[in-house]
Design an enzyme around this catalytic site. Structure first.
Site, PDB file in Angstrom:
ATOM      1  N   TYR A  87     -11.183   1.125  10.385  1.00  0.00           N
ATOM      2  CA  TYR A  87     -12.382   1.483   9.613  1.00  0.00           C
ATOM      3  C   TYR A  87     -12.767   0.488   8.526  1.00  0.00           C
ATOM      4  O   TYR A  87     -13.786   0.667   7.863  1.00  0.00           O
ATOM      5  CB  TYR A  87     -12.222   2.868   8.976  1.00  0.00           C
ATOM      6  CG  TYR A  87     -10.924   3.113   8.245  1.00  0.00           C
ATOM      7  CD1 TYR A  87     -10.743   2.640   6.956  1.00  0.00           C
ATOM      8  CD2 TYR A  87      -9.896   3.822   8.834  1.00  0.00           C
ATOM      9  CE1 TYR A  87      -9.564   2.863   6.279  1.00  0.00           C
ATOM     10  CE2 TYR A  87      -8.711   4.061   8.170  1.00  0.00           C
ATOM     11  CZ  TYR A  87      -8.545   3.578   6.887  1.00  0.00           C
ATOM     12  OH  TYR A  87      -7.370   3.807   6.226  1.00  0.00           O
ATOM     13  N   LYS A  88     -11.999  -0.576   8.345  1.00  0.00           N
ATOM     14  CA  LYS A  88     -12.356  -1.578   7.340  1.00  0.00           C
ATOM     15  C   LYS A  88     -13.182  -2.690   8.000  1.00  0.00           C
ATOM     16  O   LYS A  88     -14.334  -2.502   8.345  1.00  0.00           O
ATOM     17  CB  LYS A  88     -11.100  -2.108   6.655  1.00  0.00           C
ATOM     18  CG  LYS A  88     -10.268  -1.033   5.946  1.00  0.00           C
ATOM     19  CD  LYS A  88      -9.079  -1.650   5.238  1.00  0.00           C
ATOM     20  CE  LYS A  88      -8.086  -0.604   4.739  1.00  0.00           C
ATOM     21  NZ  LYS A  88      -8.629   0.311   3.738  1.00  0.00           N
ATOM     22  N   ASP A  93       1.441  -5.091   8.193  1.00  0.00           N
ATOM     23  CA  ASP A  93       0.282  -4.207   8.091  1.00  0.00           C
ATOM     24  C   ASP A  93      -0.947  -5.104   7.972  1.00  0.00           C
ATOM     25  O   ASP A  93      -1.102  -5.847   6.999  1.00  0.00           O
ATOM     26  CB  ASP A  93       0.431  -3.305   6.863  1.00  0.00           C
ATOM     27  CG  ASP A  93      -0.692  -2.278   6.736  1.00  0.00           C
ATOM     28  OD1 ASP A  93      -1.787  -2.510   7.293  1.00  0.00           O
ATOM     29  OD2 ASP A  93      -0.474  -1.243   6.063  1.00  0.00           O
ATOM     30  N   ARG A 105     -12.497  -4.017  -7.528  1.00  0.00           N
ATOM     31  CA  ARG A 105     -12.232  -4.700  -6.255  1.00  0.00           C
ATOM     32  C   ARG A 105     -13.538  -4.916  -5.505  1.00  0.00           C
ATOM     33  O   ARG A 105     -14.325  -3.989  -5.322  1.00  0.00           O
ATOM     34  CB  ARG A 105     -11.262  -3.873  -5.418  1.00  0.00           C
ATOM     35  CG  ARG A 105     -10.659  -4.611  -4.248  1.00  0.00           C
ATOM     36  CD  ARG A 105      -9.598  -3.783  -3.553  1.00  0.00           C
ATOM     37  NE  ARG A 105     -10.190  -2.648  -2.839  1.00  0.00           N
ATOM     38  CZ  ARG A 105      -9.610  -2.028  -1.819  1.00  0.00           C
ATOM     39  NH1 ARG A 105      -8.427  -2.414  -1.392  1.00  0.00           N
ATOM     40  NH2 ARG A 105     -10.193  -1.003  -1.233  1.00  0.00           N
ATOM     41  N   PHE A 132       0.846  -1.190   0.000  1.00  0.00           N
ATOM     42  CA  PHE A 132       0.000   0.000   0.000  1.00  0.00           C
ATOM     43  C   PHE A 132       0.886   1.245   0.000  1.00  0.00           C
ATOM     44  O   PHE A 132       1.836   1.333   0.796  1.00  0.00           O
ATOM     45  CB  PHE A 132      -0.942   0.007   1.201  1.00  0.00           C
ATOM     46  CG  PHE A 132      -2.014   1.050   1.070  1.00  0.00           C
ATOM     47  CD1 PHE A 132      -3.041   0.895   0.155  1.00  0.00           C
ATOM     48  CD2 PHE A 132      -1.976   2.202   1.827  1.00  0.00           C
ATOM     49  CE1 PHE A 132      -4.018   1.867   0.005  1.00  0.00           C
ATOM     50  CE2 PHE A 132      -2.943   3.178   1.686  1.00  0.00           C
ATOM     51  CZ  PHE A 132      -3.975   3.009   0.775  1.00  0.00           C
TER      52      PHE A 132
END
Length: 417
Positions: free
Chosen positions: A227-228, A202, A376, A131
């Site tokens: 938040y995911k 991560d 995605r 990322f």
């Protein structure tokens, strides 16, 4: 994990929902009518308990008790208390996780600590498809340290060979955000340790989506967002993990007052707190942490093994349906087929990926797009149903068959994709 039934029918898929042990959790989330939400790997859905919990905090803890709530409502202890709760979701021990800041800031902290713990080594190994914020933070730290270190980027298949006696730290996202490829955490960590390197994981795309066992993997450091899959809300605070064996010897460069041994002594000289608390920096965002804690409390009532099994089954179903009903339209599967090698998402490549995704969103199927050409789709088993896979592919097939995506409005790039 796979569904070995042919031909597939919607009735069969609906029967999977009827037998799903996780089905009751859907009622604990706000899922808008007419929406198939396949973007929980970017922003999790809203738990129904969260608004009332926030309202209580706003009206009573902030509105009535005011500053007293730092003591009476437990605001001050929240980063460590919530960290211990998240530790249960990622296989960490009490006192090894704290909630603070953002994923980017926490990555900066742990990478700086890892380099200091491994002096004399100058190479940070990662992959070009990591990322971007992780790579950016590494680049910024290298610049800050006077360019004495090197960021070496290698493809996933070449990672093991790239780790050598010059490697200070390996910095990887457990599940690749773009492809859904899942690294073997245990094997990579063991190999890195055998070569004297430290490893930073991560967990942004795995915490809450599958069982993670940092202790069993003998991990050094980990970071992740709230938040995911943890459903903590947009911009929710992140978390940071430091193995107990490193806590006596590490230090981090963002020596803010909440990481001080005694913040309210207001001493002019910094003295780091004991243990994981020294990874704190500034004052925590209380309302955001309350929202995250509400969501994590819900996650702790679910079975992560069942979540993983359903996720893999939904992904398998989705891929089979796409290949059966969208053949001939140029979609290419990017995510590994092997269940053990993928996270909780399916990624498809198409040269017109952006307008296709916009057309899907306009029809109520919300996924996202990742440049340059990837559609995605994230699978969040607590509030998604198997029939959502069937209906989403129905709509995708119609969009492709009718070329509904080929409209100027769908080709205009928004700031957030």
């Amino acid at each position: 994990m796979t569904i070995n039934v042919s031909p597939l029918t919607r009735e069969f898929v609906a029967a999977l929902d009827a037998a799903d042990p996780l089905a009751p959790f859907r009622d604990q989330f706000h899922v808008p009518e007419g929406v198939i939400y396949l973007d929980g790997n970017s922003l999790g859905a809203l738990p129904k308990a969260t608004p009332d919990r926030l309202a209580q905090a706003i009206r009573h803890e902030w509105g009535s008790a005011l500053v007293r709530s730092w003591n009476t409502a437990g605001w001050y202890d929240m980063p460590r208390r919530l960290g211990d709760k998240i530790a249960r979701l990622i296989g960490a021990q009490p006192g090894e996780v704290v909630v603070a800041d953002s994923t980017s800031v926490n990555l900066f902290k742990v990478l700086a600590a890892a380099l200091k713990l491994n002096p004399g080594r100058r190479v940070i190994v990662s992959e070009p498809d990591n990322f971007p914020t992780d790579l950016y933070m590494a680049q910024g730290l290298i610049d800050l340290l006077g360019n004495q270190h090197e960021l070496k980027l290698v493809r996933a298949e070449a990672l093991v060979e790239a780790i050598n006696d010059e490697t200070a730290a390996i910095m990887l996202t457990h599940v690749n955000y773009r492809t859904g490829y899942r690294h073997d955490m245990v094997a990579i960590t063991a190999h890195a340790h055998a070569r004297g390197a430290l490893v930073i994981w991560d967990l942004a795309h795995s915490a809450g989506a599958m069982p993670v066992d940092l202790s069993a993997a003998n991990a050094d450091f980990a970071i992740g967002c709230g938040y995911k899959y943890l459903n903590g809300g947009p911009g929710a605070p992140a978390f940071v993990y430091v193995a107990q064996r490193h806590q006596a010897g590490f230090s981090q460069p963002l020596s803010g007052w909440m990481g001080h041994a005694q913040p309210f002594e207001f001493d002019w000289k910094y003295r780091p707190a004991e243990g994981i608390a020294r990874y704190l920096c500034g004052t925590q965002p209380v309302l955001s942490m309350i929202a995250l804690e509400s969501a994590v409390d819900l996650m702790l009532t679910a079975n992560l093994v069942e979540i993983r099994e359903k996720s893999l089954r939904m992904a398998d179903l989705f891929v089979r349906l796409v290949e059966q009903r969208c053949a001939g339209h140029g979609l290419e599967l990017v995510t590994p087929r092997e269940p053990e090698k993928r996270g909780s998402q399916v990624c498809l490549r198409h040269p017109e990926g952006y307008p296709i995704m916009q057309a899907l969103i306009a029809r109520g199927v919300i996924g996202d797009f990742r440049a340059p050409d990837i559609l995605r789709f994230g699978f969040t088993p607590l509030y998604l149903r198997y029939v959502d896979m069937w209906d989403a592919v129905d709509i995708l097939a119609d969009i492709l068959n009718t070329r509904a995506w080929d409209q100027p409005a769908f080709k205009q790039r928004a700031k957030v994709t």
